[in-house]
Each structure stands twice: as C-alpha cells, then as structure tokens.
Design a protein around this motif. Structure first.
Motif, PDB file in Angstrom:
ATOM      1  N   UNK A 218      31.175 -19.953  33.600  1.00  0.00           N
ATOM      2  CA  UNK A 218      30.998 -18.880  32.701  1.00  0.00           C
ATOM      3  C   UNK A 218      29.417 -18.945  32.085  1.00  0.00           C
ATOM      4  N   UNK A 219      28.954 -17.717  31.870  1.00  0.00           N
ATOM      5  CA  UNK A 219      27.694 -17.355  31.293  1.00  0.00           C
ATOM      6  C   UNK A 219      27.491 -18.143  29.961  1.00  0.00           C
ATOM      7  N   UNK A 220      26.390 -18.435  29.786  1.00  0.00           N
ATOM      8  CA  UNK A 220      26.206 -19.041  28.458  1.00  0.00           C
ATOM      9  C   UNK A 220      26.195 -18.050  27.108  1.00  0.00           C
ATOM     10  N   UNK A 221      26.725 -18.489  26.135  1.00  0.00           N
ATOM     11  CA  UNK A 221      26.715 -17.421  25.240  1.00  0.00           C
ATOM     12  C   UNK A 221      24.925 -16.990  24.677  1.00  0.00           C
ATOM     13  N   UNK A 222      24.945 -15.653  24.398  1.00  0.00           N
ATOM     14  CA  UNK A 222      23.835 -15.288  24.063  1.00  0.00           C
ATOM     15  C   UNK A 222      23.279 -15.949  22.785  1.00  0.00           C
ATOM     16  N   UNK A 223      21.935 -16.021  22.667  1.00  0.00           N
ATOM     17  CA  UNK A 223      21.101 -16.637  21.552  1.00  0.00           C
ATOM     18  C   UNK A 223      20.962 -15.410  20.389  1.00  0.00           C
ATOM     19  N   UNK A 224      21.566 -16.263  19.319  1.00  0.00           N
ATOM     20  CA  UNK A 224      21.807 -15.449  18.248  1.00  0.00           C
ATOM     21  C   UNK A 224      20.238 -15.470  17.541  1.00  0.00           C
ATOM     22  N   UNK A 225      19.706 -14.606  17.037  1.00  0.00           N
ATOM     23  CA  UNK A 225      18.539 -14.603  16.502  1.00  0.00           C
ATOM     24  C   UNK A 225      18.197 -15.200  14.912  1.00  0.00           C
ATOM     25  N   UNK A 226      17.512 -16.192  15.043  1.00  0.00           N
ATOM     26  CA  UNK A 226      17.475 -17.020  13.717  1.00  0.00           C
ATOM     27  C   UNK A 226      16.929 -16.144  12.524  1.00  0.00           C
TER      28      UNK A 226
END
Length: 61
Positions: free
Chosen positions: A5-13
């Motif tokens: 499974x592809x990694x979850x996108x990084x949410x902007x802090x």
C-alpha cells in the motif's frame, strides 16, 4: 504475493490539511450576499500536503 500500500500523504503542519479557506470581508453587498475571499495556505500553496524532508532539503534519491 502481498500487496504493497502506498504511504499516506504528509499533511501540511501549517494548515492541518485545510489548505483553502473562505474568509469574510465583513458586511454584505447590495444583494445581501456575504462578501468572501479565498485564501490558500502559504506553506503548501493550497495542496494540503507537505513535501518530505528529503525533497525540501534537495537531497538526491
């Protein structure tokens, strides 16, 4: 075989994923509509995701 499974996108802090918001300018126009403008997060430019640290620092793959 196992499926990767592809990694979850990084949410902007800076915006926690809410990259675009509508801000009221205060008051209404002559038709009674609320005046708003659309504002994008300056850190992620309205995408809601942040680049990985390696990509931000210009590291080679």
């Amino acid at each position: 075989m196992a499926q990767h499974t592809p990694p979850a996108p990084r949410i902007c802090p800076a915006c926690d994923g809410f990259a675009t918001v509508a801000v009221t300018l205060g008051g209404r126009d002559r038709h009674g509509h609320l005046r708003t403008i659309t504002v994008h997060c300056p850190a992620c430019h309205g995408t809601g995701t942040a680049l990985a640290r390696r990509a931000r620092e210009g590291a080679r793959a």
